[in-house]
Write an enzyme that holds these catalytic residues in place. Sequence first.
Site, PDB file in Angstrom:
ATOM      1  N   ARG A 152       0.826  -1.231  -0.055  1.00 25.75           N
ATOM      2  CA  ARG A 152       0.055   0.049   0.174  1.00 25.75           C
ATOM      3  C   ARG A 152       0.756   1.423   0.038  1.00 25.75           C
ATOM      4  O   ARG A 152       0.537   2.062  -0.717  1.00 25.75           O
ATOM      5  CB  ARG A 152      -0.711  -0.030   1.215  1.00 25.75           C
ATOM      6  CG  ARG A 152      -1.855   1.111   1.121  1.00 25.75           C
ATOM      7  CD  ARG A 152      -3.036   1.004   2.143  1.00 25.75           C
ATOM      8  NE  ARG A 152      -2.535   1.075   3.539  1.00 25.75           N
ATOM      9  CZ  ARG A 152      -3.376   0.760   4.702  1.00 25.75           C
ATOM     10  NH1 ARG A 152      -4.468   0.376   4.516  1.00 25.75           N
ATOM     11  NH2 ARG A 152      -2.604   0.984   5.878  1.00 25.75           N
TER      12      ARG A 152
ATOM     13  N   LYS B 149      -2.456   6.736   1.225  1.00 29.45           N
ATOM     14  CA  LYS B 149      -2.374   7.204   2.441  1.00 29.45           C
ATOM     15  C   LYS B 149      -1.198   8.333   2.703  1.00 29.45           C
ATOM     16  O   LYS B 149      -0.099   7.990   2.703  1.00 29.45           O
ATOM     17  CB  LYS B 149      -1.792   6.192   3.188  1.00 29.45           C
ATOM     18  CG  LYS B 149      -2.329   6.219   4.783  1.00 29.45           C
ATOM     19  CD  LYS B 149      -2.049   4.808   5.374  1.00 29.45           C
ATOM     20  CE  LYS B 149      -2.137   4.928   7.012  1.00 29.45           C
ATOM     21  NZ  LYS B 149      -2.945   5.585   7.566  1.00 29.45           N
TER      22      LYS B 149
ATOM     23  N   GLU C  88     -16.459   6.088   6.726  1.00 36.55           N
ATOM     24  CA  GLU C  88     -15.319   5.388   7.663  1.00 36.55           C
ATOM     25  C   GLU C  88     -15.171   6.262   8.760  1.00 36.55           C
ATOM     26  O   GLU C  88     -15.705   7.468   8.763  1.00 36.55           O
ATOM     27  CB  GLU C  88     -14.133   5.269   6.793  1.00 36.55           C
ATOM     28  CG  GLU C  88     -13.115   6.274   6.459  1.00 36.55           C
ATOM     29  CD  GLU C  88     -11.815   6.043   5.735  1.00 36.55           C
ATOM     30  OE1 GLU C  88     -11.238   4.831   6.111  1.00 36.55           O
ATOM     31  OE2 GLU C  88     -11.461   6.891   5.017  1.00 36.55           O
TER      32      GLU C  88
HETATM   33  N1  PMP Z   1      -9.252   4.723   7.279  1.00 38.39           N
HETATM   34  C1  PMP Z   1      -8.257   5.736   7.679  1.00 38.39           C
HETATM   35  C2  PMP Z   1      -8.563   7.048   7.092  1.00 38.39           C
HETATM   36  C3  PMP Z   1      -6.821   5.166   8.323  1.00 38.39           C
HETATM   37  O1  PMP Z   1      -6.249   6.073   8.491  1.00 38.39           O
HETATM   38  C4  PMP Z   1      -6.889   4.200   8.620  1.00 38.39           C
HETATM   39  C5  PMP Z   1      -5.588   3.696   9.321  1.00 38.39           C
HETATM   40  N2  PMP Z   1      -4.458   3.281   8.476  1.00 38.39           N
HETATM   41  C6  PMP Z   1      -7.640   3.202   8.451  1.00 38.39           C
HETATM   42  C7  PMP Z   1      -8.943   3.415   7.798  1.00 38.39           C
HETATM   43  C8  PMP Z   1      -7.567   1.660   8.851  1.00 38.39           C
HETATM   44  O2  PMP Z   1      -6.488   0.937   8.040  1.00 38.39           O
HETATM   45  P1  PMP Z   1      -5.913   0.065   8.380  1.00 38.39           P
HETATM   46  O3  PMP Z   1      -6.565  -1.193   8.954  1.00 38.39           O
HETATM   47  O4  PMP Z   1      -4.844  -0.595   7.368  1.00 38.39           O
HETATM   48  O5  PMP Z   1      -4.631   0.395   9.239  1.00 38.39           O
END
Ligand code: PMP
Length: 288
Positions: free
Chosen positions: A50, A149, A182
Amino acid sequence: MQIYIDGNFYPKEEAKVSVFDHGFLYGDGVFEGIRGYSGRIFRLGEHLDRLYDSAKTIDLKIPITKEEMTAAIIETCKRNNLKDAYIRPIVSRGVGDLGLDPRKCSKACVVIMAVEWGAMYGDLYEKGLKAITVSVRRNPAEALPPNVKSLNYLNNILAKIEANCKGGDEAIFFDTNGYVSEGSGDNIFVVKNGVIITPPTLNNLRGITRMVAIEIANSLGFSVVERNMGYYDLYCADEVFVTGTAAEVAPITWIDGRDIGTGKPGPVTRQCMEQFKNVVQKEGTQIV
Ligand code: PMP
């Protein structure tokens, strides 16, 4: 604490990057949040995929290979003597001038921080979190693909500020179409009549913990449906939980003044939380 910057390690006090770095000036860069449990790094390969895909999308060349990044992350954990860690690799555009043009930044800068880390929400895993649906909309994919990200987390920070002001532990974003997107730093799941529902990943980050939670839910015999939801689905849910590397699997028991279900973490959420704890202990890239 030892921090990795471009191939060298520095004590915390001496770990510095230039104020001309476009990561600082413009949020121009990408990052990951990764966890280590009992000396193993959880889903490292997926996080690095990612990270490199985020970088590719913004046309940022990471100056080291994924193998070199893996070695650097392991070395950072080792030097800091970490077994249960939160690991933060950051790749910024690097030093340029005060203009926007990334062509003026000759080399990306790679930083890796790793700290000891426990349960982010403390006793709220037992009590449940309060969530606020915020008026700030999730950045639409047309403006900034949510799966990048990026170092620009202002959209998420604005959501968090709004939740803080309104007495919530976490914010819930809607997308620009009015669908549930989210949390400010996690993905969201609803449980209704024994079925687990989560929004499709068009307008939110394709969370790695989200995928793990889906695998766990399936292994426990629950079906997981990806579909759009509105606030009705949140308020009328039997259970709601969020997932994220930092948050892990965390119950939401109150949204905008309404108790969710019984107002306590529900049985499906509890089973997923329990199984998540087992899964993270069983697999991962060895730190030694
Ligand atoms: N959404 C956002 C906006 C985030 O910052 C995160 C944290 N990385 C997640 C969802 C969850 O992603 P992950 O399970 O890959 O940490």
